[in-house]
Design a protein around this motif. Structure first.
Motif, PDB file in Angstrom:
ATOM      1  N   UNK A 146       0.669  -1.132  -0.113  1.00  0.00           N
ATOM      2  CA  UNK A 146      -0.046   0.105  -0.204  1.00  0.00           C
ATOM      3  C   UNK A 146       0.904   1.202  -0.030  1.00  0.00           C
ATOM      4  N   UNK A 147       2.225   1.305  -0.268  1.00  0.00           N
ATOM      5  CA  UNK A 147       2.926   2.441  -0.530  1.00  0.00           C
ATOM      6  C   UNK A 147       3.552   2.473  -1.894  1.00  0.00           C
ATOM      7  N   UNK A 148       3.942   3.764  -2.133  1.00  0.00           N
ATOM      8  CA  UNK A 148       4.486   3.903  -3.407  1.00  0.00           C
ATOM      9  C   UNK A 148       5.949   3.620  -3.504  1.00  0.00           C
ATOM     10  N   UNK A 149       6.573   3.166  -4.299  1.00  0.00           N
ATOM     11  CA  UNK A 149       8.244   3.480  -4.421  1.00  0.00           C
ATOM     12  C   UNK A 149       8.830   3.773  -5.764  1.00  0.00           C
ATOM     13  N   UNK A 150       9.500   4.821  -5.503  1.00  0.00           N
ATOM     14  CA  UNK A 150      10.004   5.239  -7.017  1.00  0.00           C
ATOM     15  C   UNK A 150      11.362   4.678  -7.013  1.00  0.00           C
ATOM     16  N   UNK A 151      11.473   4.015  -8.395  1.00  0.00           N
ATOM     17  CA  UNK A 151      12.990   3.554  -8.468  1.00  0.00           C
ATOM     18  C   UNK A 151      13.627   4.336  -9.723  1.00  0.00           C
ATOM     19  N   UNK A 152      14.914   4.732  -9.128  1.00  0.00           N
ATOM     20  CA  UNK A 152      15.792   5.430 -10.158  1.00  0.00           C
ATOM     21  C   UNK A 152      16.860   4.438 -10.767  1.00  0.00           C
ATOM     22  N   UNK A 153      16.995   4.458 -11.936  1.00  0.00           N
ATOM     23  CA  UNK A 153      17.797   3.609 -12.516  1.00  0.00           C
ATOM     24  C   UNK A 153      19.257   4.467 -13.195  1.00  0.00           C
ATOM     25  N   UNK A 154      20.420   4.217 -12.823  1.00  0.00           N
ATOM     26  CA  UNK A 154      21.586   4.755 -13.492  1.00  0.00           C
ATOM     27  C   UNK A 154      22.470   3.760 -14.264  1.00  0.00           C
ATOM     28  N   UNK A 155      22.687   4.078 -15.296  1.00  0.00           N
ATOM     29  CA  UNK A 155      23.327   3.065 -16.473  1.00  0.00           C
ATOM     30  C   UNK A 155      24.742   3.702 -16.877  1.00  0.00           C
TER      31      UNK A 155
END
Lengths: 285, 341
Positions: free
Chosen positions: B61-70
């Protein structure tokens, strides 16, 4: 410190920035923060190597070749830039033609462009199937992926330095000087080499030094066009990246320190020649 | 009058905006994950991150933001060493994660045992990309040293993919010569003579081969080769899978030092575990990575992978041994490249 005190230290004219002490203090602080501390960090890190290891890196044939390629191609590119930079500046100063402003602005483009973009663009042009490369390949001329490609990239990134340092000095040369030379019987070549160029020499040397220095340190534009073959077209900055890739920070800073010393020595020599020629021929001071 | 109203409107908007930010920011401050990965996983993690965020939202029930670095695998590892706040790393080589573990202590030395299959949720291999119709008739590694063949591969000193290429060639030559290391070295040295350009990374080598038209064969990650084929249209290139290659293992790990500081351990661990779930495996297969649980993936995706014999890095004694021996300063690569001048 007072600018008018009757001590040994005298200043030609009081400046708008208050006081010599403050100005010098500011200069030194600024230089220390931005240049000296990072550079001493470099020296400190490479000192972790110890002399023996340092020399074995410095004298490694691969390092020597990379340094030779870096300094050699930067030198050739700076010479080419000095010659064509003078011509370009001359055209921009002495002639009026449609589109002059556009061309004038275009000269600065290599300053603004990310060097990797320049590298990719140049490689696209000079690759064997590129716009220019496809005409050169049948003639047996290979630019991309050879040392010649490095020189092309360095000419590109170094061009504005010469044009922009020579241009303002050229603008100050009066046309009357040329006319006087002509009335005194000089032919055109004599006018160029004995009247015009000596006055420009300090500015040309400054531009040359800047273009050369930029070329030595250039990375982004070169690695795309060079081919990166060890002993043939591997530049010293790439070798530094390779050492970093091996997590060998000490060796990387070691090579960096060697480049720094060579560059500093060369720039110092160029500076000395420059001040000598300014005293001998120069305009103004 | 007009301007005054506009100003008021703007002020209201700004205030509303800052209220909204103010109320949202604290609640979700810790639910941001940074995944530091290498170059060819861009497309994979774009899909995977969306799937994981949806799953996490549903379960917790909670949002998660995923950042990706390539970026290049080694350069990415160095960023983490120099302080980039990665929660998880998903890199091309075990050695790169080892380097972070050794330099920072933020990852435990035994990280490999923390997740199934040596912390490797998907694998890949090295294949050949050749021009349409395969004009030089390249079928296997032995064809790469034929007189008029030019091979494109990046520099193993700067590219993780190139190290797999190098070892794959070595492994093939070794088994073809009855396990003789000297003959394998000789073969790889000859192969390197056929390389006209050493790009610094896998993407650069692909560009050299595809855009600049240089070379007859590109040694590439299998997933990269399929992606290029998809991107560039199969009318120009085709993939040749050799009979023998190497199993390339790109491992993953939680960066303990960072997640404990940021309080993201739970979500970071769930994120990596999700790679091993049926959904995660399906997404990996869709992006041309070989899943370790092929039965979980779409059978049509699995059918795209040709069968071939695979050596593994263990045949070279693991990366801890292979890295300094082959690619370290003064290692095999340096030795066999020197006479090539």
């Amino acid at each position: 410190m007072k600018a008018h005190s009757p001590t040994r230290w005298r200043f030609r004219r009081p400046s708008v920035i208050p006081g010599f002490g403050m100005a010098l203090g500011l200069t030194l602080t600024w230089l220390t923060l931005l240049i000296l501390i990072p550079l001493s960090g470099l020296a400190f890190r490479s000192s972790a190597l110890g002399w023996e290891k340092f020399w074995s890196i410095a004298l490694d044939p691969r390092t020597l070749n990379a340094l030779r390629i870096s300094f050699g191609s930067a030198f050739v590119a700076a010479v080419v830039n000095a010659v064509f930079g003078i011509i370009l500046a001359w055209v921009l100063v002495r002639y009026r033609f449609p589109g002059k402003r556009v061309i004038d602005a275009m000269v600065d483009l290599p300053f603004a462009l990310p060097t990797a973009v320049a590298g990719i663009a140049l490689t696209t042009l000079y690759a064997p199937n590129g716009w220019i490369g496809q005409f050169l390949t049948p003639l047996g001329i290979k630019i991309a992926f050879t040392p010649a490609g490095i020189v092309v990239a360095l000419i590109f990134v170094g061009l504005p330095f010469v044009v922009r340092t020579v241009q303002p000095v050229m603008e100050e040369i009066d046309k009357e000087v040329e006319e006087a030379a002509a009335t005194l019987g000089a032919n055109r070549l004599q006018t160029i080499f004995r009247v015009l160029l000596p006055g420009l020499a300090p500015a040309v040397l400054t531009g040359f030094a800047l273009a050369f220095a930029r070329g030595v340190g250039e990375y982004g534009s070169v690695i795309f066009i060079a081919g990166n073959l060890p002993f043939k077209s591997e530049i010293a900055p790439l070798l530094i990246i390779i050492k970093l890739e091996e997590y060998n920070y000490a060796a990387a800073t070691g090579i960096a320190a060697i480049m720094l010393v060579i560059s500093f020595a060369m720039l110092l020599v160029i500076n000395l020649i420059q001040s000598w020629s300014r005293r001998r021929y120069g305009y103004g001071a | 009058m007009q301007t005054q109203r506009l100003t008021r409107l703007l002020a209201a908007a700004v205030m509303a905006g800052s209220f909204a930010m103010g109320s949202i920011a604290p609640a979700f401050a810790d639910q941001t994950l940074l995944n530091v990965s290498y170059d060819p996983t861009r497309e994979l993690y774009k899909d995977f991150n969306a799937a994981f965020a949806a799953k996490w939202q549903k379960d917790n029930g909670e949002a998660v933001t995923i950042k990706a670095s390539h970026g290049g695998s080694g350069a990415q590892a160095r960023s983490v060493i120099d302080g980039l706040d990665a929660d998880v790393v998903t890199l091309a080589l075990e050695g790169d994660i080892d380097a972070i573990a050794k330099a920072t202590g933020k990852i435990p030395a035994d990280w490999k045992s923390k997740l199934p299959n040596n912390s490797t949720p998907y694998t890949s291999t090295i294949v050949f990309l050749v021009r349409k119709g395969n004009p030089k008739g390249i079928k296997d590694w032995g064809d790469l040293v034929k007189d008029d063949v030019q091979v494109i591969t990046p520099n193993p000193k700067t590219s993780g993919g190139a190290r797999w290429n190098f070892l794959a060639a070595w492994a093939w030559a070794k088994q073809a010569n009855g396990g003789d290391d000297a003959k394998a070295q000789d073969f790889v040295a000859r192969l390197l003579q056929h390389v006209p350009v050493l790009d610094t990374g896998a993407r650069g080598a692909t560009t050299t081969f595809v855009q600049r038209g240089l070379g007859d064969v590109l040694l590439a990650w299998e997933n990269e080769a399929y992606l290029s084929l998809e991107e560039l249209g199969p009318d120009q290139f085709e993939i040749v899978t050799p009979t023998f290659s190497i199993r390339a293992d790109p491992p993953v790990a939680v960066v303990d030092g960072n997640v404990d500081k940021k309080g993201t351990r739970k979500v970071a661990e769930a994120y990596l575990n999700y790679l091993y779930s049926d959904e995660g495996q399906k997404i990996a297969a869709k992006h041309y990575y070989r899943p370790i649980k092929p039965e979980a993936a779409d059978p049509a995706d699995i059918a795209r992978f040709p069968k071939l014999t695979l050596a593994t890095i263990e045949d070279f004694g693991g990366w801890k041994e292979a890295q300094p021996k082959f690619f370290g300063d003064g290692g095999v690569f340096d030795q066999i490249y020197k006479p090539a001048q």
